[in-house]
Design a protein around this motif. Structure first.
Motif, PDB file in Angstrom:
ATOM      1  N   GLN A 123      -8.012  36.769  70.201  1.00  0.00           N
ATOM      2  CA  GLN A 123      -7.370  35.420  70.055  1.00  0.00           C
ATOM      3  C   GLN A 123      -6.074  35.320  70.835  1.00  0.00           C
ATOM      4  O   GLN A 123      -5.863  34.270  71.399  1.00  0.00           O
ATOM      5  CB  GLN A 123      -7.129  35.445  68.718  1.00  0.00           C
ATOM      6  N   PHE A 124      -5.129  36.323  70.950  1.00  0.00           N
ATOM      7  CA  PHE A 124      -4.178  36.372  71.805  1.00  0.00           C
ATOM      8  C   PHE A 124      -4.615  36.010  73.217  1.00  0.00           C
ATOM      9  O   PHE A 124      -4.059  35.031  73.921  1.00  0.00           O
ATOM     10  CB  PHE A 124      -3.390  37.535  71.828  1.00  0.00           C
ATOM     11  N   TYR A 125      -5.571  36.698  73.828  1.00  0.00           N
ATOM     12  CA  TYR A 125      -6.025  36.663  75.230  1.00  0.00           C
ATOM     13  C   TYR A 125      -6.661  35.216  75.352  1.00  0.00           C
ATOM     14  O   TYR A 125      -6.230  34.503  76.419  1.00  0.00           O
ATOM     15  CB  TYR A 125      -7.174  37.538  75.431  1.00  0.00           C
ATOM     16  N   LEU A 126      -7.364  34.659  74.490  1.00  0.00           N
ATOM     17  CA  LEU A 126      -7.875  33.244  74.653  1.00  0.00           C
ATOM     18  C   LEU A 126      -6.688  31.887  74.665  1.00  0.00           C
ATOM     19  O   LEU A 126      -6.906  31.111  75.415  1.00  0.00           O
ATOM     20  CB  LEU A 126      -8.637  32.684  73.526  1.00  0.00           C
ATOM     21  N   GLN A 127      -5.675  32.456  74.043  1.00  0.00           N
ATOM     22  CA  GLN A 127      -4.621  31.389  73.845  1.00  0.00           C
ATOM     23  C   GLN A 127      -3.822  31.509  75.270  1.00  0.00           C
ATOM     24  O   GLN A 127      -3.458  30.637  76.032  1.00  0.00           O
ATOM     25  CB  GLN A 127      -3.660  31.758  72.799  1.00  0.00           C
ATOM     26  N   VAL A 128      -3.561  32.732  75.874  1.00  0.00           N
ATOM     27  CA  VAL A 128      -3.068  32.905  77.186  1.00  0.00           C
ATOM     28  C   VAL A 128      -3.976  32.273  78.223  1.00  0.00           C
ATOM     29  O   VAL A 128      -3.274  31.628  79.052  1.00  0.00           O
ATOM     30  CB  VAL A 128      -2.839  34.405  77.636  1.00  0.00           C
ATOM     31  N   ILE A 140      -1.517  40.296  83.521  1.00  0.00           N
ATOM     32  CA  ILE A 140      -1.088  41.675  83.283  1.00  0.00           C
ATOM     33  C   ILE A 140       0.114  41.841  81.976  1.00  0.00           C
ATOM     34  O   ILE A 140      -0.067  42.670  81.210  1.00  0.00           O
ATOM     35  CB  ILE A 140      -0.639  42.523  84.685  1.00  0.00           C
ATOM     36  N   LEU A 141       1.058  40.997  82.518  1.00  0.00           N
ATOM     37  CA  LEU A 141       2.267  41.260  81.581  1.00  0.00           C
ATOM     38  C   LEU A 141       2.161  40.371  80.296  1.00  0.00           C
ATOM     39  O   LEU A 141       2.594  40.980  79.203  1.00  0.00           O
ATOM     40  CB  LEU A 141       3.364  40.367  82.309  1.00  0.00           C
ATOM     41  N   VAL A 142       1.469  39.306  79.946  1.00  0.00           N
ATOM     42  CA  VAL A 142       1.376  38.499  78.851  1.00  0.00           C
ATOM     43  C   VAL A 142       0.086  39.110  78.116  1.00  0.00           C
ATOM     44  O   VAL A 142       0.088  39.308  76.931  1.00  0.00           O
ATOM     45  CB  VAL A 142       1.199  37.129  79.057  1.00  0.00           C
ATOM     46  N   GLY A 149       1.565  44.872  72.568  1.00  0.00           N
ATOM     47  CA  GLY A 149       2.704  45.165  71.389  1.00  0.00           C
ATOM     48  C   GLY A 149       2.829  44.359  70.424  1.00  0.00           C
ATOM     49  O   GLY A 149       2.779  44.835  69.216  1.00  0.00           O
ATOM     50  N   ILE A 150       2.293  43.212  70.612  1.00  0.00           N
ATOM     51  CA  ILE A 150       2.230  42.247  69.260  1.00  0.00           C
ATOM     52  C   ILE A 150       0.874  42.682  68.548  1.00  0.00           C
ATOM     53  O   ILE A 150       0.990  42.616  67.294  1.00  0.00           O
ATOM     54  CB  ILE A 150       1.812  40.742  69.938  1.00  0.00           C
ATOM     55  N   ASN A 193      -1.161  50.020  77.650  1.00  0.00           N
ATOM     56  CA  ASN A 193      -2.414  49.077  77.978  1.00  0.00           C
ATOM     57  C   ASN A 193      -2.176  48.204  79.353  1.00  0.00           C
ATOM     58  O   ASN A 193      -3.196  47.981  80.097  1.00  0.00           O
ATOM     59  CB  ASN A 193      -2.424  47.944  76.651  1.00  0.00           C
ATOM     60  N   GLY A 194      -0.851  47.725  79.420  1.00  0.00           N
ATOM     61  CA  GLY A 194      -0.332  46.957  80.472  1.00  0.00           C
ATOM     62  C   GLY A 194      -0.683  47.787  81.875  1.00  0.00           C
ATOM     63  O   GLY A 194      -1.173  47.171  82.864  1.00  0.00           O
ATOM     64  N   MET A 195      -0.328  49.257  81.790  1.00  0.00           N
ATOM     65  CA  MET A 195      -0.615  49.875  82.924  1.00  0.00           C
ATOM     66  C   MET A 195      -2.206  50.017  83.388  1.00  0.00           C
ATOM     67  O   MET A 195      -2.403  50.112  84.570  1.00  0.00           O
ATOM     68  CB  MET A 195       0.086  51.364  82.946  1.00  0.00           C
ATOM     69  N   PHE A 196      -3.127  50.254  82.423  1.00  0.00           N
ATOM     70  CA  PHE A 196      -4.315  50.276  82.627  1.00  0.00           C
ATOM     71  C   PHE A 196      -4.841  48.956  83.387  1.00  0.00           C
ATOM     72  O   PHE A 196      -5.703  48.903  84.192  1.00  0.00           O
ATOM     73  CB  PHE A 196      -4.938  50.487  81.310  1.00  0.00           C
ATOM     74  N   ILE A 197      -4.454  47.883  82.426  1.00  0.00           N
ATOM     75  CA  ILE A 197      -4.845  46.405  83.087  1.00  0.00           C
ATOM     76  C   ILE A 197      -4.189  46.294  84.647  1.00  0.00           C
ATOM     77  O   ILE A 197      -5.200  45.823  85.201  1.00  0.00           O
ATOM     78  CB  ILE A 197      -4.616  45.457  82.200  1.00  0.00           C
ATOM     79  N   ALA A 198      -3.175  46.575  84.726  1.00  0.00           N
ATOM     80  CA  ALA A 198      -2.876  46.694  85.990  1.00  0.00           C
ATOM     81  C   ALA A 198      -3.496  47.243  86.927  1.00  0.00           C
ATOM     82  O   ALA A 198      -3.667  46.921  88.213  1.00  0.00           O
ATOM     83  CB  ALA A 198      -1.087  47.084  85.973  1.00  0.00           C
TER      84      ALA A 198
END
Length: 220
Positions: A123-128, A140-142, A149-150, A193-198
């Motif tokens: 749901q967070f991803y969809l809003q972004v 990557i960051l959001v 983290g959220i 998670n951010g490093m993996f996505i990056a």
């Protein structure tokens, strides 16, 4: 992994609901699309193995009141919410076989420890995606770092409310053993998670099911 205490009936209800969720997920996955991308199973198996290792490395003393890197944000952005929940099913099976979670707690662990964080992440991803600029750094960051983290914070808060409401732990115990350490866990969750996505955006963007290269890189 969650802790139910001595409540077998509740465990039975959770197990039935978890089985129903897995059946729905398996029946609605686009298996034909996966067959057209033969490397997909390598990413799926790799995610299961890596996140299983992360879940085995948890910190805490009392049952259920422990922290571990969830890793569900990376899995969800990589393969979508259905495959992420299915992967969590395999992860929990491995954790159970290694004796780190009881059979009675498997159902509630899948529902609250897996499906709930996956749903929050999705749901967070969809809003972004809908509300923010389609930029790789935003993704990557959001959608990655901040989302993870959220998700960790929301999971811990809901878990705490569950324990207090069910009378498994009192509010003071939950605060002393879980909630006051939450800020310390949100950052590493986001970093992992951010490093993996990056890394995926940099080297294998086509394998990220939630990353539209045409949109984010302006390709025609």
């Amino acid at each position: 992994m969650l802790f139910l205490g001595n409540q077998p009936f509740l465990g039975l209800i959770a197990s039935v609901a978890a089985i129903g969720l897995l059946i729905y997920v398996i029946s609605t996955i686009n298996w034909q699309a996966l067959r057209r991308r033969p490397g997909t199973h390598h990413f799926f198996a790799g995610a299961v193995l890596i996140v299983t290792g992360l879940w085995l490395m948890h910190a805490g003393i009392k049952p259920g009141l422990h922290f571990h890197i969830l890793g569900v944000t990376g899995m969800t952005l990589l393969m979508g919410w259905r495959l992420a929940i299915l992967a969590c099913g395999f992860i929990l099976t491995g954790v159970y076989l290694l004796g780190k979670v009881s059979l009675e707690d498997l159902g509630v662990s899948l529902l609250f420890g897996c499906a709930l964080p996956v749903f929050i992440t999705w749901q967070f991803y969809l809003q972004v995606y809908r509300r923010m600029a389609h930029n790789p750094f935003v993704y990557i960051l959001v959608a990655g770092f901040l989302n993870a983290g959220i998700t960790q914070a929301a999971y811990a808060l809901i878990l705490s409310g569950w324990y207090v409401h069910m009378g498994l732990w009192d509010l003071n115990t939950v605060w002393e053993d879980l909630l006051r350490y939450l800020p310390l866990m949100m950052f590493p969750e986001g970093v992992v998670n951010g490093m993996f996505i990056a890394g995926m955006v940099s080297f294998h963007p086509r394998w990220l099911s939630t990353f539209d290269q045409d949109s984010y890189f302006g390709q025609s």
